[in-house]
Design a protein around this motif. Structure first.
Motif, PDB file in Angstrom:
ATOM      1  N   TRP A  82      37.175  33.713  42.223  1.00  0.00           N
ATOM      2  CA  TRP A  82      38.492  34.025  41.670  1.00  0.00           C
ATOM      3  C   TRP A  82      39.391  32.799  41.665  1.00  0.00           C
ATOM      4  O   TRP A  82      40.216  32.631  40.756  1.00  0.00           O
ATOM      5  CB  TRP A  82      39.156  35.173  42.432  1.00  0.00           C
ATOM      6  N   ARG A  84      38.378  29.632  41.424  1.00  0.00           N
ATOM      7  CA  ARG A  84      37.952  28.739  40.347  1.00  0.00           C
ATOM      8  C   ARG A  84      38.490  29.236  39.010  1.00  0.00           C
ATOM      9  O   ARG A  84      38.949  28.460  38.171  1.00  0.00           O
ATOM     10  CB  ARG A  84      36.427  28.638  40.311  1.00  0.00           C
ATOM     11  N   ALA A  85      38.445  30.561  38.836  1.00  0.00           N
ATOM     12  CA  ALA A  85      38.933  31.143  37.583  1.00  0.00           C
ATOM     13  C   ALA A  85      40.447  31.012  37.447  1.00  0.00           C
ATOM     14  O   ALA A  85      40.982  31.038  36.329  1.00  0.00           O
ATOM     15  CB  ALA A  85      38.531  32.619  37.509  1.00  0.00           C
ATOM     16  N   GLU A  88      42.762  28.366  34.944  1.00  0.00           N
ATOM     17  CA  GLU A  88      43.301  28.608  33.614  1.00  0.00           C
ATOM     18  C   GLU A  88      44.669  29.273  33.687  1.00  0.00           C
ATOM     19  O   GLU A  88      45.577  28.929  32.915  1.00  0.00           O
ATOM     20  CB  GLU A  88      42.334  29.472  32.796  1.00  0.00           C
ATOM     21  N   LEU A 246      41.160  39.900  39.807  1.00  0.00           N
ATOM     22  CA  LEU A 246      39.992  39.080  40.113  1.00  0.00           C
ATOM     23  C   LEU A 246      39.680  39.081  41.614  1.00  0.00           C
ATOM     24  O   LEU A 246      38.511  39.144  42.021  1.00  0.00           O
ATOM     25  CB  LEU A 246      40.223  37.645  39.639  1.00  0.00           C
TER      26      LEU A 246
END
Length: 250
Positions: A82, A84-85, A88, A246
């Motif tokens: 989560w 790493r995501a 964005e 997430l």
């Protein structure tokens, strides 16, 4: 002027030792840390010993300091899917609003920076993953305290020095911090104005999994117009909703 607290001096020593290690140059010993941070040699010896006892620093046979296991345990959160995501989400916030956007996690009386992004033209070079700041006087830091009672705040911050830490709007006691948290809860968002750096405004929200608060997301920058404040609140809530989903995914 009040003397810097042991917490802030410890953070400065940890940051200097790890920055030197990351540079690829020969690491700092106690004397070099004293020179790099301006902290007197005797205090460097005491504080680095405490940091070693806590596992945040290691010292080799040549008396050179490096990151310890506890530091890597905290930084290991960067490997979570989560997080790493989240890059964005932070990039969208930073570019859309022209601010810096950060994710932080609690580390005792400090808040450790997990990830950050900055918008075009934003000067925030001091933001480095792994850096630790006082938890009570940054927006994302205070969001990590959202669920704390007055008694829990007192226990957590019993040994810290409030006076002389942070910007002109920072809390100077547990009572003041508790009042700010109560105001934030009424607002539904942390609103920190000049609490860490003069002239900087921050907004933040806690991120929870099924067990409680695991991190916080925040933005910081100069003063915004009323319209831009509404946009910032909306964008931060959107990013918070996405990251919360997430975090809770199996």
């Amino acid at each position: 002027m009040s003397a810097p607290s042991s917490l802030l001096q410890g953070i400065a020593l940890l940051d200097a030792a790890i920055a030197q290690e990351r540079s690829g140059r020969h690491g700092h010993n106690a004397s070099r840390l004293s020179e790099a941070t301006g902290i007197e040699r005797s205090r460097v010896s005491r504080l680095t010993r405490e940091l070693r006892d806590l596992g945040y620093l290691d010292r080799d046979d040549t008396a050179v300091f490096s990151a310890g296991d506890e530091y890597f345990r905290a930084a290991g959160a960067l490997n979570r899917p989560w997080l790493r995501a989240a890059r964005e989400d932070l990039r969208v916030l930073a570019s859309r609003l022209g601010v810096s956007a950060q994710l932080m996690a609690a580390e005792g009386p400090g808040a450790i920076l997990l990830r950050s992004e900055k918008g075009p033209g934003v000067s925030a070079d001091y933001l480095r993953p792994g850096m630790v700041t006082p938890i009570w006087c940054t927006g994302p830091g205070r969001a990590l305290l959202w669920d704390h009672t007055h008694e829990e705040l007192q226990t957590l911050l019993d040994s810290v020095q409030f006076v002389g830490v942070g910007g002109p709007g920072a809390a100077r006691s547990v009572d003041e911090l508790h009042q700010l948290l109560e105001r934030d809860r009424d607002l539904g968002m942390v609103d920190a104005r000049e609490e860490y750096v003069e002239g900087v405004q921050e907004y933040a929200l806690p991120i929870r999994d099924s067990q409680g608060i695991v991190a916080s997301i925040g933005i910081s920058g100069g003063a915004l117009s009323a319209r831009r404040v509404r946009e910032a609140h909306e964008a931060l809530h959107d990013a918070h909703t996405h990251l919360t989903r997430l975090v809770r995914e199996p």
